[in-house]
Design a protein around this motif. Structure first.
Motif, PDB file in Angstrom:
ATOM      1  N   LEU A  76      30.308  36.572  39.784  1.00 39.41           N
ATOM      2  CA  LEU A  76      31.340  37.549  40.116  1.00 39.41           C
ATOM      3  C   LEU A  76      32.580  36.862  40.692  1.00 39.41           C
ATOM      4  CD1 LEU A  76      32.164  40.542  40.403  1.00 39.41           C
ATOM      5  CD2 LEU A  76      31.102  40.530  42.672  1.00 39.41           C
ATOM      6  N   ASP A 121      33.591  33.807  40.354  1.00 41.07           N
ATOM      7  CA  ASP A 121      34.267  33.029  39.319  1.00 41.07           C
ATOM      8  C   ASP A 121      35.276  33.902  38.566  1.00 41.07           C
ATOM      9  OD1 ASP A 121      34.147  30.669  37.194  1.00 41.07           O
ATOM     10  OD2 ASP A 121      33.848  32.529  36.079  1.00 41.07           O
ATOM     11  N   ALA A 122      34.863  35.137  38.255  1.00 44.51           N
ATOM     12  CA  ALA A 122      35.739  36.060  37.516  1.00 44.51           C
ATOM     13  C   ALA A 122      36.926  36.502  38.381  1.00 44.51           C
ATOM     14  CB  ALA A 122      34.939  37.272  37.041  1.00 44.51           C
ATOM     15  N   VAL A 123      36.665  36.757  39.667  1.00 42.79           N
ATOM     16  CA  VAL A 123      37.736  37.193  40.565  1.00 42.79           C
ATOM     17  C   VAL A 123      38.744  36.051  40.759  1.00 42.79           C
ATOM     18  CG1 VAL A 123      38.289  38.010  42.898  1.00 42.79           C
ATOM     19  CG2 VAL A 123      36.217  38.832  41.753  1.00 42.79           C
ATOM     20  N   GLY A 129      39.256  33.495  38.796  1.00 40.85           N
ATOM     21  CA  GLY A 129      39.956  33.249  37.539  1.00 40.85           C
ATOM     22  C   GLY A 129      41.098  34.227  37.334  1.00 40.85           C
ATOM     23  N   MET A 130      40.865  35.475  37.698  1.00 42.11           N
ATOM     24  CA  MET A 130      41.894  36.485  37.494  1.00 42.11           C
ATOM     25  C   MET A 130      43.063  36.298  38.450  1.00 42.11           C
ATOM     26  SD  MET A 130      42.037  40.378  38.372  1.00 42.11           S
ATOM     27  CE  MET A 130      43.718  40.675  38.776  1.00 42.11           C
ATOM     28  N   ILE A 147      44.038  33.620  39.930  1.00 43.59           N
ATOM     29  CA  ILE A 147      44.795  32.412  39.586  1.00 43.59           C
ATOM     30  C   ILE A 147      45.581  32.629  38.292  1.00 43.59           C
ATOM     31  CG2 ILE A 147      44.584  29.971  38.971  1.00 43.59           C
ATOM     32  CD1 ILE A 147      42.287  29.887  41.031  1.00 43.59           C
ATOM     33  N   ALA A 148      45.006  33.391  37.369  1.00 43.65           N
ATOM     34  CA  ALA A 148      45.736  33.724  36.138  1.00 43.65           C
ATOM     35  C   ALA A 148      47.051  34.428  36.486  1.00 43.65           C
ATOM     36  CB  ALA A 148      44.880  34.612  35.232  1.00 43.65           C
ATOM     37  N   GLU A 149      46.981  35.408  37.376  1.00 41.71           N
ATOM     38  CA  GLU A 149      48.186  36.141  37.760  1.00 41.71           C
ATOM     39  C   GLU A 149      49.175  35.237  38.503  1.00 41.71           C
ATOM     40  OE1 GLU A 149      47.688  39.140  40.733  1.00 41.71           O
ATOM     41  OE2 GLU A 149      49.758  39.808  40.560  1.00 41.71           O
ATOM     42  N   ARG A 208      45.113  26.472  34.855  1.00 41.94           N
ATOM     43  CA  ARG A 208      44.051  27.209  35.547  1.00 41.94           C
ATOM     44  C   ARG A 208      42.743  26.434  35.522  1.00 41.94           C
ATOM     45  NH1 ARG A 208      41.789  33.139  34.061  1.00 41.94           N
ATOM     46  NH2 ARG A 208      41.652  32.111  32.061  1.00 41.94           N
ATOM     47  N   TYR A 239      46.741  36.579  27.857  1.00 41.16           N
ATOM     48  CA  TYR A 239      46.067  35.647  28.777  1.00 41.16           C
ATOM     49  C   TYR A 239      45.757  36.338  30.112  1.00 41.16           C
ATOM     50  CZ  TYR A 239      46.759  32.350  32.736  1.00 41.16           C
ATOM     51  OH  TYR A 239      46.702  31.695  33.929  1.00 41.16           O
ATOM     52  N   LEU A 240      46.746  37.083  30.625  1.00 37.77           N
ATOM     53  CA  LEU A 240      46.553  37.783  31.903  1.00 37.77           C
ATOM     54  C   LEU A 240      45.536  38.918  31.760  1.00 37.77           C
ATOM     55  CD1 LEU A 240      47.456  38.173  34.866  1.00 37.77           C
ATOM     56  CD2 LEU A 240      49.251  39.695  34.033  1.00 37.77           C
ATOM     57  N   ALA A 257      41.911  37.945  31.625  1.00 39.97           N
ATOM     58  CA  ALA A 257      41.341  37.638  32.945  1.00 39.97           C
ATOM     59  C   ALA A 257      41.021  38.905  33.722  1.00 39.97           C
ATOM     60  CB  ALA A 257      42.309  36.761  33.736  1.00 39.97           C
ATOM     61  N   VAL A 258      41.893  39.909  33.642  1.00 37.69           N
ATOM     62  CA  VAL A 258      41.670  41.167  34.363  1.00 37.69           C
ATOM     63  C   VAL A 258      40.451  41.894  33.772  1.00 37.69           C
ATOM     64  CG1 VAL A 258      42.650  43.409  34.975  1.00 37.69           C
ATOM     65  CG2 VAL A 258      44.128  41.382  34.938  1.00 37.69           C
ATOM     66  N   GLY A 293      38.017  40.589  32.041  1.00 33.03           N
ATOM     67  CA  GLY A 293      36.801  39.820  32.334  1.00 33.03           C
ATOM     68  C   GLY A 293      36.292  40.095  33.734  1.00 33.03           C
ATOM     69  N   MET A 294      37.207  40.222  34.674  1.00 36.98           N
ATOM     70  CA  MET A 294      36.803  40.432  36.051  1.00 36.98           C
ATOM     71  C   MET A 294      36.235  41.833  36.261  1.00 36.98           C
ATOM     72  SD  MET A 294      38.909  40.964  39.413  1.00 36.98           S
ATOM     73  CE  MET A 294      37.919  42.093  40.376  1.00 36.98           C
ATOM     74  N   ALA A 332      32.921  41.996  34.711  1.00 35.75           N
ATOM     75  CA  ALA A 332      31.973  41.220  35.520  1.00 35.75           C
ATOM     76  C   ALA A 332      31.440  42.081  36.668  1.00 35.75           C
ATOM     77  CB  ALA A 332      32.637  39.959  36.073  1.00 35.75           C
ATOM     78  N   PHE A 377      27.675  43.462  37.188  1.00 39.38           N
ATOM     79  CA  PHE A 377      27.042  43.019  38.437  1.00 39.38           C
ATOM     80  C   PHE A 377      26.393  44.206  39.149  1.00 39.38           C
ATOM     81  CE2 PHE A 377      26.989  42.138  42.960  1.00 39.38           C
ATOM     82  CZ  PHE A 377      26.629  40.809  43.054  1.00 39.38           C
ATOM     83  N   ARG A 414      28.552  40.351  29.041  1.00 40.34           N
ATOM     84  CA  ARG A 414      30.004  40.421  29.125  1.00 40.34           C
ATOM     85  C   ARG A 414      30.642  39.843  27.867  1.00 40.34           C
ATOM     86  NH1 ARG A 414      33.848  37.568  33.568  1.00 40.34           N
ATOM     87  NH2 ARG A 414      32.573  35.825  32.926  1.00 40.34           N
ATOM     88  N   TYR A 421      48.234  46.188  34.337  1.00 39.20           N
ATOM     89  CA  TYR A 421      48.018  45.568  35.648  1.00 39.20           C
ATOM     90  C   TYR A 421      49.350  45.297  36.353  1.00 39.20           C
ATOM     91  CZ  TYR A 421      46.816  42.232  39.256  1.00 39.20           C
ATOM     92  OH  TYR A 421      46.699  41.585  40.455  1.00 39.20           O
TER      93      TYR A 421
END
Lengths: 254, 254
Positions: free
Chosen positions: A74, A76-78, A80-81, A83-85, A103, B73-74, B77-78, B80-81, B84, B88, B103, B154
């Motif tokens: 979980l 890792d996904a948060v 990643g997001m 940091i993506a933003e 990233r 790309y952004l 990530a959103v 995916g999170m 996730a 979870f 996922r 987002y």
């Protein structure tokens, strides 16, 4: 009216055990508060985030042992997001290939291990020393716990708090500009390794896909005529770097 | 006092052009409002999200053309999170390998293409038909635009709104339980392909790493003695499936 029963040895022992436990919880609570900058609401989440798989515990579900691995998924996904933003906004004129590359340098395991130690998370991890001795898992234990911590913070404090924690408390340890400039040259490191070990190493581009706007290449590392690792990237060079990085990881693990 | 100049043909044309433009924007605004359930605040973000790279536009920065790729790309990530977190919580007793696998089935390109069409996004995409004809990019154009839309939402509406949009408007199109049960058997699809084409296909496990708690395998697909694709997974079977999936993608792209 209360009955005054003599305390049994067992009860004495249990109380002692409980107070030790309470003491431990208090210490952990303070340590977590120090790291995240606010008292944890649900301490159990942080206890779990700091429990390495070598110290996993049984649950009511047969065959399901609990450690920080789910929280790591979980977190890792948060991470990643967020940091993506962050990169999306910091580099408005860079393409998605660049953003993805930077990233991956930020969430690189070595990097996360380092940050984990810097914020003092390494001293809080619960693990079985006998089981993890000299195992490759140990090398990523700190970074894994850091990701799990992010997952725990997200569940405990929500998105805004976690985002701020990542930007203020984690990214502040990075020198992003030098990360961008620093081309960690995995290919030359692999070639050096091969020369040292007297092996022959070859880089092949085994596949490419895409169109005039977007290409993806797949590079393969061949060591002594044996395929060893592959990697992909939006240029041949990136693909080779990615494959070389994986090869070095595999060699490290051996 | 205003000067009454005769309207030039140019001005008439410009006004016509402007009103067409305004009309187009209004239509897009309504279409986006219909999809996301609220009026967009910054329409420009959605215009960009719907601009395929074949219709990319020049910017003030030389060499930097703008299309939906950065937003994709952004949004990736959103998405995916949020997924996730959804998994979870939905599967509290499943390990991270399971969660990762499910996922990846949810954000699978084919799946996203389908959802994109279901919510009517495909009719809004701006692309250059001549450039994308029979190109592999076209096959992922719808799913890519969906991810870019998530990125735009987002930035326009924030995390909570986007999270609700993903859970209510996108995940509602999935049958998660059947996704879990359905083992998309890429390996047998690849074997069938090879038989049809008269090729010889082999699955090799070329590397493994990890310890007694965690293992990762790397499988390689060899077609007519040529390494073709690799994949990794937390079991040999998963690694083979992942490699076969990639091989099928590469074959599709050819």
């Amino acid at each position: 009216m209360q009955l005054a029963l003599p305390r049994s040895y067992f009860a004495t022992f249990l109380n002692l055990f409980r107070s030790q436990d309470a003491d431990k919880r208090k210490k952990l609570k303070n340590a977590v508060a120090h790291i995240i900058g606010e008292n944890p609401s649900n301490l159990r989440l942080y206890q779990l985030a700091l429990r390495h798989s070598s110290a996993s515990r049984e649950t009511v579900i047969v065959g399901f042992r609990e450690s920080n691995e789910r929280l790591e998924y979980l977190g890792d996904a948060v991470l990643g997001m967020v940091i993506a933003e962050f990169l999306f906004k910091k580099y408005p004129y860079k393409d998605e290939g660049f953003l993805t590359e930077i990233r991956s340098r930020i969430v690189n395991r070595e990097m996360l291990n380092g940050i984990s130690r810097k914020i003092g998370l390494d001293r809080l991890i619960e693990y079985d020393g006998a089981r993890t001795k000299s195992l490759p898992a140990r090398t990523s234990m700190y970074g894994d716990a850091l990701e799990a911590l992010v997952g725990a913070i997200y569940l405990d404090k929500g998105f805004r708090f976690t985002r701020r924690f990542i930007l203020k408390n984690l990214l502040s340890h990075y020198d992003i500009d030098s990360l961008v400039q620093n081309n960690a040259n995995f290919k030359s490191r692999l070639i050096e390794w091969a020369q040292r070990e007297g092996k022959e190493v070859r880089f092949d581009i085994i596949a490419e896909k895409g169109n005039s706007h977007y290409r993806e290449f797949i590079a393969q590392i061949v060591i002594n005529e044996e395929p060893f690792a592959t990697g992909s990237g939006y240029s041949k060079k990136k693909a080779e770097q990615s494959a070389a990085e994986k090869a070095l990881e595999l060699l490290d693990a051996k």
